[in-house]
Design a protein around this motif. Structure first.
Motif, mmCIF file in Angstrom:
data_model
loop_
_atom_site.group_PDB
_atom_site.id
_atom_site.type_symbol
_atom_site.label_atom_id
_atom_site.label_comp_id
_atom_site.label_asym_id
_atom_site.label_seq_id
_atom_site.Cartn_x
_atom_site.Cartn_y
_atom_site.Cartn_z
ATOM 1 N N CYS B 445 46.331 34.271 42.277
ATOM 2 C CA CYS B 445 45.280 33.947 42.219
ATOM 3 C C CYS B 445 45.621 34.161 40.594
ATOM 4 O O CYS B 445 44.738 33.254 39.804
ATOM 5 C CB CYS B 445 44.557 34.389 42.640
ATOM 6 N N VAL B 446 45.066 35.220 40.389
ATOM 7 C CA VAL B 446 44.818 35.094 38.756
ATOM 8 C C VAL B 446 45.747 34.660 37.329
ATOM 9 O O VAL B 446 45.656 34.700 36.232
ATOM 10 C CB VAL B 446 45.561 36.587 38.126
ATOM 11 N N LEU B 450 42.366 32.619 37.582
ATOM 12 C CA LEU B 450 40.901 33.202 38.168
ATOM 13 C C LEU B 450 41.153 34.547 37.737
ATOM 14 O O LEU B 450 41.776 35.442 37.325
ATOM 15 C CB LEU B 450 40.935 32.744 39.498
ATOM 16 N N SER B 451 39.920 35.263 37.450
ATOM 17 C CA SER B 451 39.780 36.440 37.482
ATOM 18 C C SER B 451 39.629 36.933 38.635
ATOM 19 O O SER B 451 39.935 36.653 40.002
ATOM 20 C CB SER B 451 38.034 36.797 36.793
ATOM 21 N N GLN B 452 39.654 38.866 38.694
ATOM 22 C CA GLN B 452 39.796 39.371 40.108
ATOM 23 C C GLN B 452 39.037 39.530 40.607
ATOM 24 O O GLN B 452 39.184 38.752 42.126
ATOM 25 C CB GLN B 452 40.250 40.931 39.240
ATOM 26 N N GLU B 454 36.724 36.781 41.036
ATOM 27 C CA GLU B 454 36.960 35.666 41.720
ATOM 28 C C GLU B 454 37.606 35.092 42.653
ATOM 29 O O GLU B 454 37.587 34.769 43.749
ATOM 30 C CB GLU B 454 37.473 34.180 40.593
#
Ligand SMILES: Nc1ncnc2c1ncn2[C@@H]1O[C@H](COP(=O)(O)OP(=O)(O)OP(=O)(O)O)[C@@H](O)[C@H]1O
Ligand SMILES: [Mg+2]
Lengths: 441, 492, 250
Positions: B445-446, B450-452, B454
């Motif tokens: 995801c990151v 995305l941030s952690q 999120e």
């Protein structure tokens, strides 16, 4: 005088009974103190009942009602009857160690030519003259369980087996508990197995009775410590008489990179309970604990396992199968705890019950208690009858209904039995399962 | 704006303790004297103008309660509750509320702040609503009394009774007498017995035979007063072939001391009837040091009394310092069905012990349990569930899946199922897993930007999706946001 | 200034050194292929560039448009335009691919100070990209990679790449699991992205992929180092003679 419920009118009689038996119980001084404390603990709690969460499904106040008096030491006649029973349950090429009515029987046992690194003594010897460290280890089981406490208080004999560092035994050890079937009585035994570093052993325990034995009670306990890099293969077969009670406890502690493979099968006894605590005390160890209950009539069998993942990087696998016919009642409680910091624990448990009659009952309580996040843990449980479509398939291929059932039941318990490492022992378990199926007709 | 982004923005707007409903409403109130005695029970009954039989019922429960002890088996720990140090009744001072206009404007403002519209006009005309959007009738309970019930007239036309239970006791005594305490008997458990003695209000719903309730019914609970226990009582009856969907929401101000909430909810379905009961529980969970918060000891039970009837519980539990709650189904009627869908999230110092009981008594009864537990912070989150099939419950079926997710290594997630089969034709399947969010998934995801935080929010929402889908649309969106808010600060 | 510059990179995993001083320069507009035997460290390199936790960089540096890439969080690298198509894409149950794409795209745009896409614009864009890659929209309604076949997972990676329009595309064995038609479509997708502002690094075992995505440079990796670099003819050489002769060099 029988040992009955604590906190009743018979409370005094109970203490008297302990006082009476005490003269026959080995060990003085510190050991006697430990017995006293254990007995006090038992007296406070009494027989476990359904309000005690751990005993929810096995209410001894209903099922057992009283503890029978301590069995007398076996006489010549008892030993002769025991010898006959042993012949029927002999296992090839094992070292046999026999306890008759809770007392070690040297004449029926095989203690000659011990392998290098193997030491065998009786519990009586150790309690009467052994070193303090061993005695202390013998009393490690936790008296907060009142049946453990009772066992600690009353224990008369058993085996103390030590395997030295690096010694790998080639011959399995076989401890046989025989009830000689005289007057109704209770036997209290405790054994210890200590495996040194990188040691290896195979231990078989059988519980049997002489032909036509009446009601009797087995109160057994086992303390096992498995050293770093050591491995133990363990098989228990409960084939007690149909009126017998068997309440057994085990405490197993594993060092680092150790391996414990254990299998238990219960097809005998009227009421039985096996409660085992397995503690991972060193990293990188692995445990497989598997079991089968084969029950019919009004048999009640309870297997309660507690796996304590106290350190990181350990793995455990539990497979349990119950086959319950007639009005049988099977109980499986499996608790897995992963303590804080026990990261990378990999623990899985699967329990399945097969109900063969409308009045059969199976209770399952698989429990997970998890305090570390980097783990993969899971359990599964199913309960049901034989699959009709499979039965039909087999019958369409020409098998009779009973044959088809037998085949499916064998397959059902197979997965648990397959896990036995030792070929001879696996055959033994398969044979025992087949006997049960054959008796079903 | 994406759901995740919206969540994150929202989180930024709320204060450190992350609880956006923590404000207090300053109004005058009418209280019973502190402490619990027969007099308190009489006081409450008198305040409500109750008939003698109701007072007798309460007193019997009170006497029973005196003989009981608090249950200890749940995996929750809290200091001893001093039952004499609580108020058992508190009502906004203004009496005899005839219409919404007479409700204290402060209270109306409170509900507006909470996003609960009490003015039907506003609900209908305020915003242009998409075609076909459902309307919701609301019963708002403020401390011990119901302050407003909307859409009464429209419901009446359909024959549906939806009113505060205190009114139902006066206006429909025959119905209340017939059903009250038949699912959760006054002697059921410590907290239910206490509730039976001192309950002050709650909702009553009766849906007559063959009627499909024309709108969602909803009760919104708010504890405002200091040191006040809230003991509401809800009774919902779906008569033959009836259907109703009921939503329940709850919040409380942020306070240092703990507040007690001991509700009882009873559901009854007759032949072919169905009740869908959804809860979004967001009581104040206490601050980041574990101070304050609601003790939520709730008894919820449904009785599928009729054949082919169905009761479905859906709960999203994010609040409370302590949750002790097992919405259950008694599957008495043949072919009846029980469902339990649960998301239980614990963060900070929260302790949750929640689950269900599916009691199969009738033939060919089925049940389904989907439980998603998420533990973060130093919280403890336990699923406890019973599935049992009695001798005569031939053909009983259950499927249970309970999954736990751990965020961080200071929390605990526990699973305690009891599975009891007493006949061979019962077929039970149970599976449970415990894990943390896979590092590989988070990295995936990151890597995509995305941030952690999120990423965690996204994965968690995926994890609970099966349950969220069971909620009515309006609630699902709210619940989704709530979940992310509850987990704020859990990844470090 | 090169787009990516890896200088003397040393990387350890669980106490074991995997990359022993690896260097690589990739300029905008170029396509590089990295080949090498199993376990030589190709995926490790791609993971370190993307910032996967668990790797310890014990020496060397990575510059991205002159900036220190190692100092950035993985999501910052992503927003800067570093895209890694994984050798083994993960499954994310319960999160539909559509939701995931929108969330990720908008997170990147936001980090770059761009406005977020509105839902209709976004849908239009996804549809166009999916069509060009022969990906049915139905697949995007399922959980991310959940129950996808090996080839479908790979296609989903290419879809994301096409959608996010990164400036550095690293494709770790995108050809494994793809059937011959899908391979051509995926390669077309990559080629469509080729531009003077972008660079592509393809990690592969097979010369065949390089017939579709023709590289400007080919590097051979062995035992944690680049042991030989050359033009596209190097790949043909490898196909004919294998890696054996490079072992000594490493
Ligand atoms: N987390 C890890 N723990 C231990 N060893 C690792 C880890 N990750 C990678 N390795 C080891 O590092 C070496 C390089 O692995 P890498 O995956 O980078 O190889 P690769 O060149 O991509 O191989 P392939 O062609 O098979 O994909 C291998 O020996 C691998 O086993
Ligand atoms: Mg690789």
């Amino acid at each position: 005088m029988n040992v009955v419920l604590a906190k009743t009118d018979t409370g005094r009689a109970l203490s008297d009974s302990f006082a009476l038996a005490r003269a026959r119980l080995p060990g003085a001084g510190k050991v006697a103190d430990l017995r006293r404390q254990a007995f006090d603990a038992y007296e406070r709690a009494g027989l476990p009942h359904r309000r005690i969460e751990d005993w929810k499904y096995t209410d001894l106040r209903v099922l057992m009602r009283e503890v029978l008096p301590l069995a007398a030491a076996p006489d010549r006649a008892a030993l002769t009857r025991a010898d006959a029973a042993l012949k029927l349950h002999a296992i090839k090429s094992v070292r046999r160690l026999v306890l008759v009515d809770g007392v070690f029987a040297p004449k029926l046992s095989d203690t000659a030519d011990l392998e290098n690194g193997l030491g065998i003594r009786t519990l009586r010897e150790v309690l009467e003259g052994g070193d303090a460290a061993l005695q202390a280890q013998l009393f490690t089981p936790d008296n907060s369980d009142s049946m453990v406490a009772l066992n600690s208080a009353m224990v008369t004999d058993g085996l103390v087996i030590e395997v030295a560092d690096g010694a790998v035994l080639t011959q399995p050890l076989h401890i046989v508990h025989i009830a000689s079937g005289g007057t109704p009585a209770a036997m209290f035994t405790r054994s210890l197995l200590r495996l040194g570093k990188a040691a290896g052993a195979t231990l078989v325990e059988s519980y049997i009775a002489t032909e036509g034995a009446k009601a009797y009670q087995v109160h057994d306990s086992l303390v096992i410590s498995i050293g770093d890099d050591a491995r133990l293969h363990h098989v228990r077969l409960i084939e007690d008489g149909r009126e017998a009670f068997n309440i057994s406890s085990a405490v197993v502690t594993l060092g680092a990179h150790a391996h414990f493979n254990t299998f238990g099968m219960t097809s005998g006894a009227s009421v039985s309970r096996y409660q085992a605590v397995v503690v991972f005390a060193g990293k990188g160890s692995r445990v497989e604990t598997n079991g089968v209950n084969l029950l019919n009539g009004r048999q009640h069998a309870d297997t309660t396992l507690f796996l304590d993942h106290a350190v990181p990087n350990c793995a455990s696998r539990e497979i349990f199968r119950a086959v319950v016919d007639d009005r049988g009642h099977s109980v499986f409680q499996g608790r897995i705890i992963v303590r804080p910091g026990a990261q990378k624990t990999d623990a899985k448990m699967m329990t399945r019950a097969l109900l063969l009659s409308d009045e059969a009952e199976a209770d399952n309580k698989p429990e997970l208690e998890i305090f570390a996040d980097d783990v993969t843990c899971g359990h599964g449980a199913t309960t049901g009858a034989l699959d009709e479509s499979l039965l039909f398939y087999l019958r369409a291929r020409g098998l009779s209904e009973t044959e088809a059932q037998a085949l499916l039941i064998q397959a059902f318990v197979g997965e648990a039995i397959e896990s036995i490492v030792n070929d001879d022992l696996r055959e033994l378990a398969i044979a025992a399962a087949q006997r049960w199926l054959a008796a079903r007709g | 704006m994406s759901a995740v982004q919206e969540t994150v923005d929202r989180v930024r707007r709320i204060d450190v303790d992350q609880y956006r409903y923590g404000f207090e409403t300053l109004i005058e109130s009418d209280k019973a004297p502190k402490g619990l005695s027969e007099d308190t029970v009489r006081f409450i009954s008198a305040k409500k103008n109750e008939p003698a039989w109701m007072l007798e019922w309460r007193l019997e429960a009170y006497r029973r309660w005196l003989t009981m002890t608090e249950p200890k088996w749940a995996r929750v720990h809290y200091p001893k509750i001093d039952y004499q140090d609580l108020y058992y009744y508190s009502a906004p001072k203004k009496k005899e509320i005839g219409s919404l206009d007479e409700v204290d404007p402060e209270i109306l403002k409170t509900y507006e702040k909470l996003g609960i519209p009490l003015r039907e006009v506003e609900m209908l005309e305020g915003v242009v609503r998409p075609e076909g959007e459902r309307r919701i009738a609301v019963d708002a309970v403020f401390d011990s009394v119901s302050v407003a019930t909307t859409f009464q007239k429209e419901l009446k036309q359909a024959g549906v009774i939806f009113m505060p239970i205190s009114e139902a006791i006066r206006e429909h005594p025959e119905l209340v007498k017939k059903y009250l305490g038949t699912v959760v008997p006054t002697s059921d458990n410590y907290f239910a017995t206490l509730n039976s003695a001192v309950f002050s209000d709650g909702s009553f719903v009766y849906v007559p035979p063959g009627v499909r309730c024309p709108m969602e019914l909803s009760t919104y609970f708010r504890i405002n007063e200091r040191n006040t226990g809230q003991f509401e009582r809800t009774l919902i009856i779906a008569d033959k072939g009836a259907y109703v969907s009921y939503l329940e929401g709850c919040t409380a101000p942020q306070r240092d001391e703990n507040q007690l909430h001991a509700a009882v909810v009873e559901l009854v379905t007759l032949d072919d009837a169905e009740i869908k009961y959804s809860t979004v529980q967001n009581w104040y969970p206490g601050n980041s040091e574990g101070k304050g918060g609601i003790y939520n000891f709730v008894t919820k039970r449904g009785d599928c009394r009729g054949d082919n009837s169905k009761i479905s519980w859906t709960q999203v539990e994010t609040g409370s310092a302590i949750t002790w709650k097992y919405p259950s189904c008694i599957l008495r009627g043949d072919n009846s069905r029980g469902e339990f869908y649960s998301i239980a999230i614990s963060n900070g110092h929260q302790q949750v012990d929640s689950g269900t009981k599916m009691i199969h008594l009738g033939k060919n009864t089925t049940s389904r349990i989907i439980s998603k537990g998420i533990a973060a912070g130093v919280s403890q989150n336990t699923y406890r569930g019973l599935v049992t099939a009695h001798r005569k419950a031939t053909g009983a079926r259950n499927f249970t899946a309970c999954d736990s997710l751990l965020i961080g290594d200071k929390c605990g997630a526990h699973t305690v199922p009891y599975i009891e089969a007493k006949n061979s034709s019962a077929l039970f399947e149970h599976e449970a897993t415990t894990s943390k969010i896979s590092e590989d998934v988070l990295f995936y995801c990151v890597q995509r930007g995305l941030s952690q935080e999120e990423a965690v929010g996204l994965v968690v929402n995926g994890f609970v999706k099966d349950v969220l889908q069971q909620l009515p649309m309006e609630f699902a969106v709210e619940a989704q946001k709530l979940i992310s808010i509850s987990l704020e600060g859990s990844v470090g | 200034m090169p787009l990516l510059e890896v200088r003397n990179l040393q990387v350890r995993v669980e106490e074991r050194e995997i990359l022993h001083g690896l260097s690589l320069v990739v300029n905008k507009g170029e396509v590089h292929a990295i080949m090498g035997p199993n376990g030589s460290g190709k995926s490790t390199l791609s993971h370190v560039i993307a910032g996967k936790p668990g790797y310890e960089v014990t020496g060397g540096e990575i510059l991205f448009e002159g900036e220190d890439l190692l100092a950035m969080s993985p999501e910052e690298r992503s927003a800067k335009g570093v895209f890694l198509a994984f050798q083994y894409p993960v499954e994310i149950p319960g999160v539909t691919t559509m939701t995931f794409l929108r969330t990720a795209l908008n997170a990147q745009r936001k980090a770059r100070g761009q406005t977020e896409f509105l839902v209709p614009d976004f849908l239009r864009k996804v549809r166009k990209v999916a069509d060009s890659l022969n990906i049915p929209m139905d697949m995007l309604k399922r959980g991310v990679n959940v129950g996808f076949s090996g080839g479908e997972k790979k296609r989903n990676e290419i879809l994301q790449m096409a959608l996010f329009e990164p400036s550095l595309c690293i494709l770790d064995e995108m050809d494994s699991g793809l059937d011959i038609d899908a391979l051509r479509v995926a390669a077309d997708g990559v080629n469509a992205l080729r531009s003077p502002d972008r660079a592509v690094v393809v990690i592969t075992h097979y010369q065949r992929l390089l017939n579709y995505i023709v590289p400007d440079f080919v590097h051979v990796m062995s035992k944690g180092r680049v042991v030989k670099s050359g033009g596209k003819e190097l790949a043909l050489e490898l196909e004919a003679s294998g890696y054996a002769r490079f072992d000594d060099a490493a």
